[in-house]
Design an enzyme around this catalytic site. Structure first.
Site, PDB file in Angstrom:
ATOM      1  N   LYS A  83       0.835  -1.204   0.000  1.00 41.42           N
ATOM      2  CA  LYS A  83       0.000   0.000   0.000  1.00 41.42           C
ATOM      3  C   LYS A  83       0.867   1.250   0.000  1.00 41.42           C
ATOM      4  O   LYS A  83       1.929   1.287   0.622  1.00 41.42           O
ATOM      5  CB  LYS A  83      -0.907   0.018   1.235  1.00 41.42           C
ATOM      6  CG  LYS A  83      -1.852   1.218   1.256  1.00 41.42           C
ATOM      7  CD  LYS A  83      -2.760   1.206   2.474  1.00 41.42           C
ATOM      8  CE  LYS A  83      -3.676   2.426   2.456  1.00 41.42           C
ATOM      9  NZ  LYS A  83      -4.556   2.485   3.637  1.00 41.42           N
ATOM     10  N   HIS A 107      -2.516   7.730   1.283  1.00 37.09           N
ATOM     11  CA  HIS A 107      -2.876   7.682   2.706  1.00 37.09           C
ATOM     12  C   HIS A 107      -3.712   8.900   3.109  1.00 37.09           C
ATOM     13  O   HIS A 107      -3.511   9.487   4.169  1.00 37.09           O
ATOM     14  CB  HIS A 107      -1.632   7.572   3.579  1.00 37.09           C
ATOM     15  CG  HIS A 107      -0.819   6.345   3.320  1.00 37.09           C
ATOM     16  ND1 HIS A 107      -1.214   5.083   3.706  1.00 37.09           N
ATOM     17  CD2 HIS A 107       0.380   6.181   2.692  1.00 37.09           C
ATOM     18  CE1 HIS A 107      -0.311   4.193   3.339  1.00 37.09           C
ATOM     19  NE2 HIS A 107       0.660   4.826   2.714  1.00 37.09           N
ATOM     20  N   GLY A 139      -8.559   6.161  -1.391  1.00 40.52           N
ATOM     21  CA  GLY A 139      -8.453   7.600  -1.177  1.00 40.52           C
ATOM     22  C   GLY A 139      -9.613   8.395  -1.741  1.00 40.52           C
ATOM     23  O   GLY A 139      -9.868   8.380  -2.944  1.00 40.52           O
ATOM     24  N   GLY A 140     -10.342   9.073  -0.864  1.00 38.94           N
ATOM     25  CA  GLY A 140     -11.391   9.989  -1.305  1.00 38.94           C
ATOM     26  C   GLY A 140     -12.681   9.331  -1.748  1.00 38.94           C
ATOM     27  O   GLY A 140     -13.528   9.983  -2.367  1.00 38.94           O
ATOM     28  N   ARG A 142     -16.168   8.551  -1.308  1.00 43.15           N
ATOM     29  CA  ARG A 142     -17.248   9.018  -0.436  1.00 43.15           C
ATOM     30  C   ARG A 142     -18.632   8.613  -0.938  1.00 43.15           C
ATOM     31  O   ARG A 142     -19.628   8.777  -0.254  1.00 43.15           O
ATOM     32  CB  ARG A 142     -17.198  10.548  -0.310  1.00 43.15           C
ATOM     33  CG  ARG A 142     -15.914  11.080   0.324  1.00 43.15           C
ATOM     34  CD  ARG A 142     -15.825  10.681   1.788  1.00 43.15           C
ATOM     35  NE  ARG A 142     -14.626  11.229   2.406  1.00 43.15           N
ATOM     36  CZ  ARG A 142     -13.441  10.623   2.440  1.00 43.15           C
ATOM     37  NH1 ARG A 142     -13.314   9.410   1.894  1.00 43.15           N
ATOM     38  NH2 ARG A 142     -12.402  11.186   3.002  1.00 43.15           N
TER      39      ARG A 142
END
Length: 216
Positions: A83, A107, A139-140, A142
Site C-alpha cells: 500500500k 494515505h 483515497g477519497g 465518499r
C-alpha cells in the site's frame, strides 16, 4: 519490571488529558475493564509487544526499503499487497519484488499533504502494471460514483476508510452496515444512469478527465 515500564510508557503521554478523562468516569471504567491501553501482539520489540501509544514513535524510527519486501516474500508464501504506491516506477518495483497486489494510495494526504491525488496517478500505474499484479484504489471514496470513477480508470477494486468510519461513529455495527448499503445503492444508481448493466464493463470511455488531470 518490564510490565511496569510498559505501563509507564502507556500512561505518561496521557497525563495532560487526565482532567478530561476524569470527567467521564463511566468511559474510564469500561476502558479499564476492557484491559486498558492495548498492545499489538504481532509487533514485538525488545520490550515486548508494542504499546498502541508507541505506534507513532515506532513509525518515525522505522526504516523500510524495497530489500525488506524481498525477504518478506521469502519468509511468507501467502499474498503480499503493497500500500502507498504512487508512481508507475514503484508499481513496477513492487511487481519485480513479488507483490501480489498494490494499493494506489496517498494515505488520504495525511502523510504528505502536498502529494498528488491517488486518482491522478492511477492511469499511469495501470498502464505500467495492469495484468501483472492486482491494482486496488484507495483515497477519497465518499459515494458510489467515486468507486465507478476508480474502476473506469483501471482499478480492480477500492478500499473504504473514512466513509464507513462515519457510519461506525454514528451507530456502531449498524452504522457500518448502513454505510455499505448506501454505497451499494449508489453504485447501482450510477450504473443505471450510465446505461451500463454490469460493473465489470466500466472503462475509460465513461470518464472525461480535465486537461492536466493525469500525473505520471
Amino acid at each position: 519490571m518490564v510490565t511496569i515500564s510498559l505501563m509507564a510508557r502507556a500512561l505518561l503521554p496521557k497525563l495532560p488529558y487526565v482532567p478530561e478523562i476524569l470527567c467521564h468516569p463511566r468511559w474510564l471504567l469500561r476502558f479499564l475493564l476492557d484491559g486498558g491501553m492495548p498492545g499489538l501482539p504481532n509487533v514485538v520489540t525488545e520490550n515486548g509487544p508494542l504499546v498502541a501509544t508507541d505506534v507513532a514513535r515506532a513509525l518515525e524510527n522505522a526504516h523500510v526499503t524495497w530489500e525488506d519486501l524481498s525477504w518478506i516474500r521469502e519468509a511468507w508464501d501467502g499474498p503480499v499487497v503493497i500500500k502507498g504506491v504512487m508512481t508507475a516506477d514503484d508499481a513496477q518495483r513492487a511487481v519485480d519484488n513479488g507483490a501480489d497486489g498494490i494499493v494506489v494510495s496517498n494515505h488520504a494526504g495525511r502523510q504528505l499533504d502536498g502529494v498528488a491525488g491517488s486518482l491522478r496517478v492511477l492511469p499511469g500505474i495501470v498502464e505500467r502494471v495492469k495484468g501483472k499484479t492486482g491494482i486496488i484504489f484507495d483515497g477519497g471514496i465518499r459515494r458510489g460514483g467515486d468507486i465507478a470513477k476508480a474502476l473506469c480508470l483501471g482499478a480492480e477494486g477500492v478500499l473504504l476508510g473514512r466513509a464507513y468510519a462515519y457510519g461506525m461513529a454514528a451507530a456502531g455495527d449498524a452504522g457500518v452496515d448502513r454505510a455499505v448499503e448506501i454505497f451499494k445503492a449508489d453504485i447501482v444508481r450510477t450504473l443505471k444512469l450510465l446505461g451500463n448493466p454490469c460493473i465489470r464493463d466500466l472503462d475509460s470511455s465513461y470518464v472525461a478527465p480535465r486537461p492536466g488531470f493525469r500525473v505520471d
